[in-house]
Write an enzyme that holds these catalytic residues in place. Sequence first.
Site, PDB file in Angstrom:
ATOM      1  N   ARG A 116      14.004   3.821  11.826  1.00 25.63           N
ATOM      2  CA  ARG A 116      12.792   4.641  11.935  1.00 25.63           C
ATOM      3  C   ARG A 116      12.022   4.275  13.215  1.00 25.63           C
ATOM      4  O   ARG A 116      12.593   3.714  14.146  1.00 25.63           O
ATOM      5  CB  ARG A 116      11.959   4.461  10.658  1.00 25.63           C
ATOM      6  CG  ARG A 116      12.747   4.922   9.414  1.00 25.63           C
ATOM      7  CD  ARG A 116      11.931   4.811   8.153  1.00 25.63           C
ATOM      8  NE  ARG A 116      10.767   5.672   8.193  1.00 25.63           N
ATOM      9  CZ  ARG A 116       9.755   5.597   7.330  1.00 25.63           C
ATOM     10  NH1 ARG A 116       9.780   4.690   6.349  1.00 25.63           N
ATOM     11  NH2 ARG A 116       8.724   6.416   7.417  1.00 25.63           N
ATOM     12  N   TYR A 167      11.469   8.076   0.808  1.00 25.29           N
ATOM     13  CA  TYR A 167      11.252   7.116  -0.269  1.00 25.29           C
ATOM     14  C   TYR A 167      11.824   7.553  -1.621  1.00 25.29           C
ATOM     15  O   TYR A 167      11.691   6.821  -2.604  1.00 25.29           O
ATOM     16  CB  TYR A 167       9.749   6.828  -0.406  1.00 25.29           C
ATOM     17  CG  TYR A 167       9.138   6.326   0.895  1.00 25.29           C
ATOM     18  CD1 TYR A 167       9.671   5.204   1.530  1.00 25.29           C
ATOM     19  CD2 TYR A 167       8.069   6.983   1.501  1.00 25.29           C
ATOM     20  CE1 TYR A 167       9.146   4.755   2.741  1.00 25.29           C
ATOM     21  CE2 TYR A 167       7.528   6.534   2.702  1.00 25.29           C
ATOM     22  CZ  TYR A 167       8.078   5.427   3.317  1.00 25.29           C
ATOM     23  OH  TYR A 167       7.562   4.967   4.493  1.00 25.29           O
ATOM     24  N   ALA A 223       3.394  -0.899   4.644  1.00 26.47           N
ATOM     25  CA  ALA A 223       2.911  -0.903   6.032  1.00 26.47           C
ATOM     26  C   ALA A 223       2.484  -2.298   6.498  1.00 26.47           C
ATOM     27  O   ALA A 223       2.561  -2.614   7.701  1.00 26.47           O
ATOM     28  CB  ALA A 223       1.753   0.081   6.169  1.00 26.47           C
ATOM     29  N   GLU A 260      12.760  -9.567   0.751  1.00 28.14           N
ATOM     30  CA  GLU A 260      11.974  -8.434   1.261  1.00 28.14           C
ATOM     31  C   GLU A 260      12.762  -7.151   0.995  1.00 28.14           C
ATOM     32  O   GLU A 260      13.959  -7.092   1.289  1.00 28.14           O
ATOM     33  CB  GLU A 260      11.779  -8.637   2.771  1.00 28.14           C
ATOM     34  CG  GLU A 260      11.078  -7.496   3.474  1.00 28.14           C
ATOM     35  CD  GLU A 260      11.030  -7.722   5.000  1.00 28.14           C
ATOM     36  OE1 GLU A 260      11.437  -8.792   5.488  1.00 28.14           O
ATOM     37  OE2 GLU A 260      10.592  -6.781   5.686  1.00 28.14           O
ATOM     38  N   ARG A 266       5.272  10.894  -2.479  1.00 30.06           N
ATOM     39  CA  ARG A 266       5.116  10.506  -1.084  1.00 30.06           C
ATOM     40  C   ARG A 266       6.433  10.635  -0.315  1.00 30.06           C
ATOM     41  O   ARG A 266       7.408   9.955  -0.642  1.00 30.06           O
ATOM     42  CB  ARG A 266       4.673   9.035  -1.075  1.00 30.06           C
ATOM     43  CG  ARG A 266       4.465   8.471   0.273  1.00 30.06           C
ATOM     44  CD  ARG A 266       4.171   6.976   0.223  1.00 30.06           C
ATOM     45  NE  ARG A 266       4.037   6.489   1.571  1.00 30.06           N
ATOM     46  CZ  ARG A 266       4.326   5.271   1.965  1.00 30.06           C
ATOM     47  NH1 ARG A 266       4.733   4.372   1.092  1.00 30.06           N
ATOM     48  NH2 ARG A 266       4.200   4.921   3.217  1.00 30.06           N
ATOM     49  N   HIS A 326      12.789  -2.833   1.312  1.00 34.26           N
ATOM     50  CA  HIS A 326      12.246  -1.547   1.776  1.00 34.26           C
ATOM     51  C   HIS A 326      13.111  -0.424   1.237  1.00 34.26           C
ATOM     52  O   HIS A 326      14.351  -0.519   1.285  1.00 34.26           O
ATOM     53  CB  HIS A 326      12.210  -1.475   3.307  1.00 34.26           C
ATOM     54  CG  HIS A 326      11.352  -2.542   3.892  1.00 34.26           C
ATOM     55  ND1 HIS A 326       9.990  -2.473   3.866  1.00 34.26           N
ATOM     56  CD2 HIS A 326      11.662  -3.735   4.436  1.00 34.26           C
ATOM     57  CE1 HIS A 326       9.492  -3.572   4.393  1.00 34.26           C
ATOM     58  NE2 HIS A 326      10.484  -4.361   4.741  1.00 34.26           N
ATOM     59  N   HIS A 380       4.545  -4.759   8.832  1.00 34.28           N
ATOM     60  CA  HIS A 380       4.578  -4.696  10.290  1.00 34.28           C
ATOM     61  C   HIS A 380       3.310  -5.236  10.938  1.00 34.28           C
ATOM     62  O   HIS A 380       3.200  -5.240  12.164  1.00 34.28           O
ATOM     63  CB  HIS A 380       4.795  -3.230  10.725  1.00 34.28           C
ATOM     64  CG  HIS A 380       5.777  -2.496   9.857  1.00 34.28           C
ATOM     65  ND1 HIS A 380       7.097  -2.884   9.761  1.00 34.28           N
ATOM     66  CD2 HIS A 380       5.632  -1.422   9.014  1.00 34.28           C
ATOM     67  CE1 HIS A 380       7.727  -2.070   8.915  1.00 34.28           C
ATOM     68  NE2 HIS A 380       6.855  -1.177   8.439  1.00 34.28           N
ATOM     69  N   ASN A 401       7.827  -5.799  -1.264  1.00 29.96           N
ATOM     70  CA  ASN A 401       7.847  -4.694  -0.314  1.00 29.96           C
ATOM     71  C   ASN A 401       6.411  -4.587   0.192  1.00 29.96           C
ATOM     72  O   ASN A 401       5.565  -3.977  -0.461  1.00 29.96           O
ATOM     73  CB  ASN A 401       8.277  -3.388  -0.971  1.00 29.96           C
ATOM     74  CG  ASN A 401       8.325  -2.250   0.037  1.00 29.96           C
ATOM     75  OD1 ASN A 401       7.843  -2.386   1.160  1.00 29.96           O
ATOM     76  ND2 ASN A 401       8.891  -1.123  -0.370  1.00 29.96           N
ATOM     77  N   PRO A 449       0.793  -1.225   0.000  1.00 32.34           N
ATOM     78  CA  PRO A 449       0.000   0.000   0.000  1.00 32.34           C
ATOM     79  C   PRO A 449       0.830   1.282   0.000  1.00 32.34           C
ATOM     80  O   PRO A 449       1.889   1.352   0.622  1.00 32.34           O
ATOM     81  CB  PRO A 449      -0.824  -0.102   1.285  1.00 32.34           C
ATOM     82  CG  PRO A 449      -0.120  -1.103   2.133  1.00 32.34           C
ATOM     83  CD  PRO A 449       0.550  -2.042   1.185  1.00 32.34           C
ATOM     84  N   ASN A 450       0.296   2.242  -0.717  1.00 31.24           N
ATOM     85  CA  ASN A 450       0.855   3.599  -0.828  1.00 31.24           C
ATOM     86  C   ASN A 450       2.104   3.681  -1.699  1.00 31.24           C
ATOM     87  O   ASN A 450       2.593   4.775  -1.971  1.00 31.24           O
ATOM     88  CB  ASN A 450       1.134   4.217   0.560  1.00 31.24           C
ATOM     89  CG  ASN A 450      -0.134   4.371   1.362  1.00 31.24           C
ATOM     90  OD1 ASN A 450      -1.091   4.973   0.889  1.00 31.24           O
ATOM     91  ND2 ASN A 450      -0.164   3.804   2.559  1.00 31.24           N
TER      92      ASN A 450
HETATM   93  C1  DQA Z   1       8.423   0.861   3.453  1.00 28.42           C
HETATM   94  C2  DQA Z   1       8.592   1.071   4.966  1.00 28.42           C
HETATM   95  C3  DQA Z   1       7.270   0.882   5.686  1.00 28.42           C
HETATM   96  O1  DQA Z   1       7.444   1.050   7.088  1.00 28.42           O
HETATM   97  C4  DQA Z   1       6.257   1.899   5.194  1.00 28.42           C
HETATM   98  O2  DQA Z   1       5.001   1.685   5.815  1.00 28.42           O
HETATM   99  C5  DQA Z   1       6.126   1.915   3.719  1.00 28.42           C
HETATM  100  C6  DQA Z   1       7.326   1.758   2.895  1.00 28.42           C
HETATM  101  C7  DQA Z   1       9.708   1.187   2.682  1.00 28.42           C
HETATM  102  O3  DQA Z   1       9.785   0.803   1.519  1.00 28.42           O
HETATM  103  O4  DQA Z   1      10.620   1.811   3.219  1.00 28.42           O
HETATM  104  O5  DQA Z   1       5.055   2.149   3.170  1.00 28.42           O
HETATM  105  O6  DQA Z   1       8.108  -0.490   3.224  1.00 28.42           O
END
Ligand code: DQA
Length: 156
Positions: free
Chosen positions: A119, A35, A89, A110, A30, A112, A92, A86, A22-23
């Site tokens: 963080r 990012y 959110a 995985e 963003r 990120h 977690h 990836n 998501p996102n």
């Molecule tokens: C993320 C890190 C996550 O904590 C966050 O919620 C994201 C992006 C990253 O790529 O750094 O949406 O996965």
Amino acid sequence: MVEGTPVNDSRQNKRILVVHGPNLNMLGKREPDHYGSRTLDDINQSLSTKAGELGLQISTFQSNHEGEIVDAIQKAVGRIHGLIINPAAYTHTSVAIRDAALLLDAPIIEVHLSNIHKRESFRHRSFIADIAAAQISGLGASGYLFALEALAQLIA
Ligand code: DQA
């Protein structure tokens, strides 16, 4: 790839799925401090180019919905040779995505963009990390390309 370099035959027809949570469709707009400025299309394009160089087949998927990510992983069972994910959110929080990933008989990497361990503490826990071959965290968009190179070696 240097022109004329033969593609490693053992990689031919190996399929890699890349799942973005998501996102991540909002990359570019963003929180660029976390990012970066590259869009998801841009990252996917780089992945396609790198996959071509490595002789891998790649498909990418993004969803803002946990169940859709579970469905995409279930559909990939028995069809892919590696997963780059990836979960954003959902990293977690999602036991459901973890359980779907456990159905796969293929290595998982995985990724990120940001370093989740530098963080907020709620981002330090990952429900995927212990079932993944590796976690790449904090290398920005390059992390996806490193993941693809690593998978190419793992599945060769
Ligand atoms: C993320 C890190 C996550 O904590 C966050 O919620 C994201 C992006 C990253 O790529 O750094 O949406 O996965």
